[in-house]
Write a protein that holds these residues in place. Sequence first.
Motif, PDB file in Angstrom:
ATOM      1  N   GLN A  62     -12.509 -15.407  -1.313  1.00 17.63           N
ATOM      2  CA  GLN A  62     -13.023 -14.101  -0.865  1.00 17.63           C
ATOM      3  C   GLN A  62     -12.043 -13.409   0.074  1.00 17.63           C
ATOM      4  N   ALA A  63     -11.484 -14.199   1.001  1.00 14.44           N
ATOM      5  CA  ALA A  63     -10.512 -13.624   1.940  1.00 14.44           C
ATOM      6  C   ALA A  63      -9.281 -13.138   1.166  1.00 14.44           C
ATOM      7  N   ALA A  64      -8.851 -13.924   0.180  1.00 15.92           N
ATOM      8  CA  ALA A  64      -7.673 -13.542  -0.606  1.00 15.92           C
ATOM      9  C   ALA A  64      -7.925 -12.214  -1.322  1.00 15.92           C
ATOM     10  N   ALA A  65      -9.110 -12.075  -1.920  1.00 13.34           N
ATOM     11  CA  ALA A  65      -9.432 -10.833  -2.648  1.00 13.34           C
ATOM     12  C   ALA A  65      -9.478  -9.646  -1.678  1.00 13.34           C
ATOM     13  N   ARG A  66     -10.008  -9.886  -0.480  1.00  9.77           N
ATOM     14  CA  ARG A  66     -10.053  -8.797   0.513  1.00  9.77           C
ATOM     15  C   ARG A  66      -8.638  -8.396   0.938  1.00  9.77           C
ATOM     16  N   HIS A  67      -7.802  -9.397   1.226  1.00  8.35           N
ATOM     17  CA  HIS A  67      -6.411  -9.086   1.597  1.00  8.35           C
ATOM     18  C   HIS A  67      -5.735  -8.271   0.491  1.00  8.35           C
ATOM     19  N   ALA A  68      -5.913  -8.709  -0.750  1.00  2.52           N
ATOM     20  CA  ALA A  68      -5.228  -8.034  -1.860  1.00  2.52           C
ATOM     21  C   ALA A  68      -5.747  -6.607  -2.035  1.00  2.52           C
ATOM     22  N   ASP A  69      -7.049  -6.402  -1.819  1.00  2.00           N
ATOM     23  CA  ASP A  69      -7.591  -5.041  -1.924  1.00  2.00           C
ATOM     24  C   ASP A  69      -7.048  -4.138  -0.824  1.00  2.00           C
ATOM     25  N   VAL A  70      -6.949  -4.677   0.381  1.00  2.00           N
ATOM     26  CA  VAL A  70      -6.389  -3.878   1.487  1.00  2.00           C
ATOM     27  C   VAL A  70      -4.938  -3.524   1.163  1.00  2.00           C
ATOM     28  N   ILE A  71      -4.179  -4.507   0.688  1.00  2.00           N
ATOM     29  CA  ILE A  71      -2.771  -4.275   0.350  1.00  2.00           C
ATOM     30  C   ILE A  71      -2.665  -3.152  -0.691  1.00  2.00           C
ATOM     31  N   ALA A  72      -3.477  -3.247  -1.750  1.00  2.00           N
ATOM     32  CA  ALA A  72      -3.391  -2.236  -2.824  1.00  2.00           C
ATOM     33  C   ALA A  72      -3.799  -0.849  -2.312  1.00  2.00           C
ATOM     34  N   ALA A  73      -4.769  -0.812  -1.395  1.00  2.00           N
ATOM     35  CA  ALA A  73      -5.218   0.487  -0.883  1.00  2.00           C
ATOM     36  C   ALA A  73      -4.196   1.116   0.065  1.00  2.00           C
ATOM     37  N   ILE A  74      -3.533   0.267   0.856  1.00  2.00           N
ATOM     38  CA  ILE A  74      -2.578   0.788   1.851  1.00  2.00           C
ATOM     39  C   ILE A  74      -1.213   1.092   1.223  1.00  2.00           C
ATOM     40  N   ALA A  75      -0.894   0.379   0.140  1.00  2.00           N
ATOM     41  CA  ALA A  75       0.464   0.452  -0.429  1.00  2.00           C
ATOM     42  C   ALA A  75       1.021   1.867  -0.640  1.00  2.00           C
ATOM     43  N   PRO A  76       0.225   2.841  -1.091  1.00  2.00           N
ATOM     44  CA  PRO A  76       0.828   4.170  -1.296  1.00  2.00           C
ATOM     45  C   PRO A  76       1.099   4.926   0.001  1.00  2.00           C
ATOM     46  N   LEU A  77       0.414   4.550   1.067  1.00  2.00           N
ATOM     47  CA  LEU A  77       0.372   5.427   2.239  1.00  2.00           C
ATOM     48  C   LEU A  77       1.712   5.655   2.939  1.00  2.00           C
ATOM     49  N   PRO A  78       2.519   4.608   3.183  1.00  2.00           N
ATOM     50  CA  PRO A  78       3.745   4.878   3.946  1.00  2.00           C
ATOM     51  C   PRO A  78       4.663   5.868   3.248  1.00  2.00           C
ATOM     52  N   PHE A  79       4.567   5.932   1.928  1.00  2.00           N
ATOM     53  CA  PHE A  79       5.516   6.763   1.178  1.00  2.00           C
ATOM     54  C   PHE A  79       5.233   8.251   1.300  1.00  2.00           C
ATOM     55  N   HIS A  80       4.087   8.603   1.875  1.00  2.00           N
ATOM     56  CA  HIS A  80       3.823  10.014   2.171  1.00  2.00           C
ATOM     57  C   HIS A  80       4.483  10.440   3.482  1.00  2.00           C
ATOM     58  N   ALA A  81       5.057   9.483   4.183  1.00  2.00           N
ATOM     59  CA  ALA A  81       5.560   9.770   5.528  1.00  2.00           C
ATOM     60  C   ALA A  81       7.091   9.705   5.621  1.00  2.00           C
ATOM     61  N   PHE A  82       7.772   9.610   4.478  1.00  2.00           N
ATOM     62  CA  PHE A  82       9.246   9.693   4.495  1.00  2.00           C
ATOM     63  C   PHE A  82       9.644  11.144   4.254  1.00  2.00           C
ATOM     64  N   THR A  83       9.130  11.994   5.115  1.00  2.00           N
ATOM     65  CA  THR A  83       9.348  13.429   4.946  1.00  2.00           C
ATOM     66  C   THR A  83      10.736  13.817   5.485  1.00  2.00           C
ATOM     67  N   ALA A  84      11.162  15.033   5.147  1.00  2.00           N
ATOM     68  CA  ALA A  84      12.487  15.505   5.560  1.00  2.00           C
ATOM     69  C   ALA A  84      12.613  15.465   7.083  1.00  2.00           C
ATOM     70  N   GLY A  85      13.763  15.052   7.550  1.00  2.00           N
ATOM     71  CA  GLY A  85      14.025  15.051   8.989  1.00  2.00           C
ATOM     72  C   GLY A  85      13.478  13.831   9.719  1.00  2.00           C
ATOM     73  N   THR A  86      12.986  12.842   8.972  1.00  2.00           N
ATOM     74  CA  THR A  86      12.423  11.652   9.621  1.00  2.00           C
ATOM     75  C   THR A  86      13.353  10.445   9.453  1.00  2.00           C
ATOM     76  N   ASP A  87      14.644  10.744   9.347  1.00  2.00           N
ATOM     77  CA  ASP A  87      15.650   9.675   9.216  1.00  2.00           C
ATOM     78  C   ASP A  87      16.291   9.348  10.564  1.00  2.00           C
ATOM     79  N   LYS A  88      15.758   9.941  11.623  1.00  2.00           N
ATOM     80  CA  LYS A  88      16.373   9.754  12.946  1.00  2.00           C
ATOM     81  C   LYS A  88      15.415   9.049  13.899  1.00  2.00           C
ATOM     82  N   GLY A  89      15.968   8.625  15.031  1.00  2.00           N
ATOM     83  CA  GLY A  89      15.117   8.012  16.051  1.00  2.00           C
ATOM     84  C   GLY A  89      14.901   6.532  15.798  1.00  2.00           C
ATOM     85  N   GLU A  90      13.736   6.060  16.200  1.00  2.00           N
ATOM     86  CA  GLU A  90      13.447   4.622  16.154  1.00  2.00           C
ATOM     87  C   GLU A  90      13.007   4.205  14.765  1.00  2.00           C
ATOM     88  N   THR A  91      13.947   4.245  13.839  1.00  2.00           N
ATOM     89  CA  THR A  91      13.612   3.898  12.458  1.00  2.00           C
ATOM     90  C   THR A  91      14.750   3.113  11.832  1.00  2.00           C
TER      91      THR A  91
END
Length: 151
Positions: A62-91
Amino acid sequence: MKFLGTLAVATAALTLASTASAQSFQKPEDAVRYRQGAFRVLAAHFGALGAMANNRAPFDAQAAARHADVIAAIAPLPFHAFTAGTDKGETRARGEIWSEQAKFRGAAEKMQAEVTKLAAAAKTGNLDNIKATFGAAAGSCKACHDDFRRD
Ligand code: ASC
């Protein structure tokens, strides 16, 4: 029921993804923090699932299935945040993310496809199915890090 459950998770993930794509960030640092937070959540759940897949932690279906569902749900999100001008600073984001957009998007889509397979495998409740899909998912994380993340 199983189908309805899958549908509910898929719908939730789609809702999350479209909400996130409509998101805009006030400052470049906000986008950087957002994607770092999303990656941190991914890494926590990926690590917990990986411990089971690699026999370093007892298998809890059950824990494994929950982890995998969270992973699949979160996976697209960071890629909306590589917007222009965000290549600088603490990255650790490399300039290739922006100069090789098609390759970067392809790697992101590959990761999302692999974690979707991993989530389907985890729903079977069978550790061997998880093991059979975990390696490709981990490899898709690593491939993107190798090409697009500074050490
Ligand atoms: C993790 C994590 C990563 C990936 C990668 C897979 O758990 O934090 O960055 O898996 O190591 O190769």
